[in-house]
Scaffold this motif. Sequence first.
Motif, PDB file in Angstrom:
ATOM      1  N   LYS A  98     -28.610 -24.194  49.578  1.00  0.00           N
ATOM      2  CA  LYS A  98     -29.918 -23.662  49.193  1.00  0.00           C
ATOM      3  C   LYS A  98     -30.222 -22.352  49.914  1.00  0.00           C
ATOM      4  O   LYS A  98     -30.807 -21.434  49.339  1.00  0.00           O
ATOM      5  N   GLN A  99     -29.795 -22.237  51.154  1.00  0.00           N
ATOM      6  CA  GLN A  99     -30.044 -21.015  51.926  1.00  0.00           C
ATOM      7  C   GLN A  99     -29.316 -19.837  51.301  1.00  0.00           C
ATOM      8  O   GLN A  99     -29.853 -18.731  51.217  1.00  0.00           O
ATOM      9  N   LYS A 100     -28.110 -20.079  50.845  1.00  0.00           N
ATOM     10  CA  LYS A 100     -27.344 -18.997  50.216  1.00  0.00           C
ATOM     11  C   LYS A 100     -27.988 -18.551  48.904  1.00  0.00           C
ATOM     12  O   LYS A 100     -27.988 -17.359  48.563  1.00  0.00           O
ATOM     13  N   VAL A 101     -28.529 -19.509  48.162  1.00  0.00           N
ATOM     14  CA  VAL A 101     -29.215 -19.150  46.913  1.00  0.00           C
ATOM     15  C   VAL A 101     -30.466 -18.329  47.211  1.00  0.00           C
ATOM     16  O   VAL A 101     -30.761 -17.340  46.535  1.00  0.00           O
ATOM     17  N   ALA A 102     -31.218 -18.707  48.265  1.00  0.00           N
ATOM     18  CA  ALA A 102     -32.440 -17.982  48.622  1.00  0.00           C
ATOM     19  C   ALA A 102     -32.154 -16.579  49.121  1.00  0.00           C
ATOM     20  O   ALA A 102     -32.993 -15.687  49.021  1.00  0.00           O
ATOM     21  N   GLU A 103     -30.955 -16.347  49.684  1.00  0.00           N
ATOM     22  CA  GLU A 103     -30.602 -15.020  50.195  1.00  0.00           C
ATOM     23  C   GLU A 103     -30.181 -14.060  49.089  1.00  0.00           C
ATOM     24  O   GLU A 103     -29.949 -12.881  49.356  1.00  0.00           O
ATOM     25  N   GLY A 104     -30.033 -14.544  47.870  1.00  0.00           N
ATOM     26  CA  GLY A 104     -29.619 -13.677  46.760  1.00  0.00           C
ATOM     27  C   GLY A 104     -30.761 -12.768  46.304  1.00  0.00           C
ATOM     28  O   GLY A 104     -31.857 -12.742  46.874  1.00  0.00           O
ATOM     29  N   SER A 105     -30.511 -12.001  45.258  1.00  0.00           N
ATOM     30  CA  SER A 105     -31.518 -11.060  44.740  1.00  0.00           C
ATOM     31  C   SER A 105     -32.664 -11.761  44.010  1.00  0.00           C
ATOM     32  O   SER A 105     -33.739 -11.201  43.828  1.00  0.00           O
ATOM     33  N   LEU A 106     -32.415 -12.990  43.589  1.00  0.00           N
ATOM     34  CA  LEU A 106     -33.422 -13.791  42.884  1.00  0.00           C
ATOM     35  C   LEU A 106     -33.985 -13.074  41.652  1.00  0.00           C
ATOM     36  O   LEU A 106     -35.175 -13.127  41.369  1.00  0.00           O
ATOM     37  N   THR A 107     -33.136 -12.358  40.951  1.00  0.00           N
ATOM     38  CA  THR A 107     -33.538 -11.713  39.696  1.00  0.00           C
ATOM     39  C   THR A 107     -33.567 -12.753  38.579  1.00  0.00           C
ATOM     40  O   THR A 107     -32.595 -13.503  38.392  1.00  0.00           O
ATOM     41  N   ALA A 108     -34.667 -12.794  37.855  1.00  0.00           N
ATOM     42  CA  ALA A 108     -34.816 -13.814  36.817  1.00  0.00           C
ATOM     43  C   ALA A 108     -33.871 -13.548  35.664  1.00  0.00           C
ATOM     44  O   ALA A 108     -33.825 -12.448  35.113  1.00  0.00           O
ATOM     45  N   ARG A 109     -33.098 -14.557  35.337  1.00  0.00           N
ATOM     46  CA  ARG A 109     -32.217 -14.482  34.166  1.00  0.00           C
ATOM     47  C   ARG A 109     -32.901 -15.031  32.916  1.00  0.00           C
ATOM     48  O   ARG A 109     -32.466 -14.777  31.798  1.00  0.00           O
ATOM     49  N   VAL A 110     -33.959 -15.788  33.125  1.00  0.00           N
ATOM     50  CA  VAL A 110     -34.674 -16.416  32.009  1.00  0.00           C
ATOM     51  C   VAL A 110     -36.170 -16.167  32.197  1.00  0.00           C
ATOM     52  O   VAL A 110     -36.691 -16.320  33.293  1.00  0.00           O
ATOM     53  N   ARG A 111     -36.806 -15.779  31.129  1.00  0.00           N
ATOM     54  CA  ARG A 111     -38.258 -15.596  31.149  1.00  0.00           C
ATOM     55  C   ARG A 111     -38.880 -16.383  29.998  1.00  0.00           C
ATOM     56  O   ARG A 111     -38.193 -16.781  29.057  1.00  0.00           O
ATOM     57  N   LEU A 124     -52.420 -21.997  17.824  1.00  0.00           N
ATOM     58  CA  LEU A 124     -51.898 -22.822  18.918  1.00  0.00           C
ATOM     59  C   LEU A 124     -50.833 -22.040  19.671  1.00  0.00           C
ATOM     60  O   LEU A 124     -49.944 -21.437  19.056  1.00  0.00           O
ATOM     61  N   PRO A 125     -50.875 -22.031  21.012  1.00  0.00           N
ATOM     62  CA  PRO A 125     -49.864 -21.307  21.797  1.00  0.00           C
ATOM     63  C   PRO A 125     -48.526 -22.049  21.783  1.00  0.00           C
ATOM     64  O   PRO A 125     -48.474 -23.268  21.870  1.00  0.00           O
ATOM     65  N   VAL A 126     -47.474 -21.274  21.671  1.00  0.00           N
ATOM     66  CA  VAL A 126     -46.117 -21.820  21.676  1.00  0.00           C
ATOM     67  C   VAL A 126     -45.295 -21.023  22.683  1.00  0.00           C
ATOM     68  O   VAL A 126     -45.252 -19.784  22.616  1.00  0.00           O
ATOM     69  N   PHE A 127     -44.648 -21.692  23.640  1.00  0.00           N
ATOM     70  CA  PHE A 127     -43.841 -21.047  24.673  1.00  0.00           C
ATOM     71  C   PHE A 127     -42.369 -21.102  24.285  1.00  0.00           C
ATOM     72  O   PHE A 127     -41.864 -22.143  23.849  1.00  0.00           O
ATOM     73  N   THR A 128     -41.710 -19.960  24.440  1.00  0.00           N
ATOM     74  CA  THR A 128     -40.281 -19.870  24.131  1.00  0.00           C
ATOM     75  C   THR A 128     -39.538 -19.217  25.301  1.00  0.00           C
ATOM     76  O   THR A 128     -40.125 -18.428  26.051  1.00  0.00           O
ATOM     77  N   LYS A 129     -38.271 -19.561  25.413  1.00  0.00           N
ATOM     78  CA  LYS A 129     -37.433 -19.027  26.488  1.00  0.00           C
ATOM     79  C   LYS A 129     -36.511 -17.956  25.927  1.00  0.00           C
ATOM     80  O   LYS A 129     -35.971 -18.095  24.831  1.00  0.00           O
ATOM     81  N   TYR A 130     -36.345 -16.876  26.715  1.00  0.00           N
ATOM     82  CA  TYR A 130     -35.407 -15.835  26.296  1.00  0.00           C
ATOM     83  C   TYR A 130     -34.667 -15.307  27.522  1.00  0.00           C
ATOM     84  O   TYR A 130     -35.174 -15.334  28.648  1.00  0.00           O
ATOM     85  N   GLU A 131     -33.464 -14.829  27.292  1.00  0.00           N
ATOM     86  CA  GLU A 131     -32.601 -14.322  28.358  1.00  0.00           C
ATOM     87  C   GLU A 131     -32.958 -12.872  28.663  1.00  0.00           C
ATOM     88  O   GLU A 131     -33.185 -12.060  27.758  1.00  0.00           O
ATOM     89  N   THR A 132     -32.998 -12.533  29.944  1.00  0.00           N
ATOM     90  CA  THR A 132     -33.300 -11.161  30.351  1.00  0.00           C
ATOM     91  C   THR A 132     -32.045 -10.288  30.406  1.00  0.00           C
ATOM     92  O   THR A 132     -32.153  -9.057  30.452  1.00  0.00           O
ATOM     93  N   GLY A 133     -30.861 -10.898  30.447  1.00  0.00           N
ATOM     94  CA  GLY A 133     -29.616 -10.134  30.532  1.00  0.00           C
ATOM     95  C   GLY A 133     -29.229  -9.738  31.942  1.00  0.00           C
ATOM     96  O   GLY A 133     -28.282  -8.958  32.138  1.00  0.00           O
ATOM     97  N   ALA A 134     -29.950 -10.273  32.940  1.00  0.00           N
ATOM     98  CA  ALA A 134     -29.618  -9.963  34.343  1.00  0.00           C
ATOM     99  C   ALA A 134     -28.321 -10.666  34.738  1.00  0.00           C
ATOM    100  O   ALA A 134     -28.004 -11.758  34.247  1.00  0.00           O
TER     101      ALA A 134
END
Length: 265
Positions: A98-111, A124-134
Amino acid sequence: AYCIAGQHWRWQLFFRPSSTRSTMAEVPPTRMNEQVFKAKKKAAQSGHKLLKKKADALKVKFRDYAKSIAETKSNMSGDAASAFFSLTQAEYAAGNFKQKVAEGSLTARVRVGAGIDNVAGVKLPVFTKYETGAAADNQSLGLAGGGKKISAVRDKFTVLLDMLLKLASLQTSFVTLDEAMKVTNRRVNALENVTIPRIEGVLDYIARELDELEREDFTRLKLVQGKKEEEAKEQQKKQTATAAKENQEDITAMYDATDDADVVF
């Protein structure tokens, strides 16, 4: 019988709601107002019918959402247990990463993006997932051991994220739909129990007043006609009496024979 009926209508008018009585007091009982309120009643009935259909459609969708939420929660409990159990296995195989993951850039790959679903005029609101390409960080995790377990953790938490997004979308839409149903049902009840009965009460009031005016006019015409007939009979009697008196009189009595000059042949 007419007095009893009139008294009955007065008691009905007295026991009507104050809002209906005030509306009646403000509406002159005329044919034009009768047509106006008939049009209002027709419009109110059409609106009530449309709102009733909308309420039924929202109720069907509401039940579908409730069923979907129950199924999603049931499935998500197993997916969440499997994902966290897989995390425990990965930590056992590769150590505490977990420490190694926290030390990364933490750039979101999914929004998460928000959309709108239109159900019977309700958005009605509808939530969808899309890839950021990071680019994916921490690809070197598990090289010393446990790489397969870490990859399995990533896949299972991705599935869990999809389930969370679906549940969030369903619950948000469920709450919005519940509020829309309450508003629609209040409008339906208002039209059914307040507006339409009030318009019908005004129409009944106008119809009674117009009938009363017609009866008054009819009575007045009958009195005038009776008066004219009596006058005509009196006139006829006078004419008949005058004619009979003239026939009974002696025409020769009106002249004196001694006043006439002698006629010589």
